[in-house]
Design a protein around this motif. Sequence first.
Motif, PDB file in Angstrom:
ATOM      1  N   GLY A  93      52.996  98.831  65.436  1.00  0.00           N
ATOM      2  CA  GLY A  93      52.033  99.682  66.122  1.00  0.00           C
ATOM      3  C   GLY A  93      52.531 100.090  67.483  1.00  0.00           C
ATOM      4  N   LEU A  94      51.632 100.683  68.243  1.00  0.00           N
ATOM      5  CA  LEU A  94      51.913 101.141  69.603  1.00  0.00           C
ATOM      6  C   LEU A  94      51.279 100.164  70.582  1.00  0.00           C
ATOM      7  N   VAL A  95      52.103  99.583  71.454  1.00  0.00           N
ATOM      8  CA  VAL A  95      51.623  98.644  72.451  1.00  0.00           C
ATOM      9  C   VAL A  95      52.224  99.005  73.805  1.00  0.00           C
ATOM     10  N   GLN A  96      51.753  98.326  74.822  1.00  0.00           N
ATOM     11  CA  GLN A  96      52.264  98.559  76.174  1.00  0.00           C
ATOM     12  C   GLN A  96      53.241  97.449  76.570  1.00  0.00           C
ATOM     13  N   THR A  97      54.024  97.735  77.575  1.00  0.00           N
ATOM     14  CA  THR A  97      54.968  96.739  78.104  1.00  0.00           C
ATOM     15  C   THR A  97      54.220  95.452  78.461  1.00  0.00           C
ATOM     16  N   GLY A  98      54.797  94.339  78.006  1.00  0.00           N
ATOM     17  CA  GLY A  98      54.201  93.037  78.280  1.00  0.00           C
ATOM     18  C   GLY A  98      53.256  92.544  77.210  1.00  0.00           C
ATOM     19  N   ASP A  99      52.864  93.431  76.300  1.00  0.00           N
ATOM     20  CA  ASP A  99      51.947  93.043  75.229  1.00  0.00           C
ATOM     21  C   ASP A  99      52.660  92.206  74.167  1.00  0.00           C
ATOM     22  N   GLN A 103      57.127 100.384  62.104  1.00  0.00           N
ATOM     23  CA  GLN A 103      57.458 100.938  63.417  1.00  0.00           C
ATOM     24  C   GLN A 103      56.756 100.166  64.527  1.00  0.00           C
ATOM     25  N   VAL A 104      57.543  99.818  65.529  1.00  0.00           N
ATOM     26  CA  VAL A 104      57.018  99.213  66.757  1.00  0.00           C
ATOM     27  C   VAL A 104      57.396 100.117  67.914  1.00  0.00           C
ATOM     28  N   THR A 105      56.405 100.540  68.675  1.00  0.00           N
ATOM     29  CA  THR A 105      56.636 101.390  69.831  1.00  0.00           C
ATOM     30  C   THR A 105      56.020 100.730  71.049  1.00  0.00           C
ATOM     31  N   VAL A 106      56.848 100.545  72.068  1.00  0.00           N
ATOM     32  CA  VAL A 106      56.384  99.905  73.300  1.00  0.00           C
ATOM     33  C   VAL A 106      56.448 100.946  74.411  1.00  0.00           C
ATOM     34  N   SER A 107      55.311 101.272  74.970  1.00  0.00           N
ATOM     35  CA  SER A 107      55.255 102.275  76.034  1.00  0.00           C
ATOM     36  C   SER A 107      55.388 101.604  77.397  1.00  0.00           C
ATOM     37  N   SER A 108      55.973 102.353  78.316  1.00  0.00           N
ATOM     38  CA  SER A 108      56.186 101.798  79.665  1.00  0.00           C
ATOM     39  C   SER A 108      54.994 102.059  80.556  1.00  0.00           C
TER      40      SER A 108
END
Length: 125
Positions: A9-15, A120-125
């Motif tokens: 999934g889509l997560v944020q930095t540090g998650d 898919q793994v997406t990490v947003s900054s």
Amino acid sequence: VQLQASGGGLVQTGDSLRLSCAASGRTFSTYTMGWFRQAPGMEREFLCAVRWNGGVTYYSDSVKGRFTISRDNANNTVVLQMNSLKPEDTAVYYCAAGQRSGSTYWRTPKEWLYWGQGTQVTVSS
């Protein structure tokens, strides 16, 4: 052995994120299980592996201390717990099953016998 990865999934930095890989077949407990990832334009990268009984695990330097692999042979499942995620962790993540023993083989994608379809793994900054 058929493998089905899920949990991306889509997560944020540090998650944190938890990926699962469900396997079919009665011989799951005899296989070493591993996780790889592949970012666009990059080669498939080994992340970690766990031997058939869960007693031995091995991690690449890029994820050591942040990711944890575990398996549940009773339920034919292997899990990748990912903590402290970074944007550079963005990729398609694959689970794999193999019968080779030792990190020299585990690092090499061609040594693995079966692959899941990727999640898919997406990490947003």
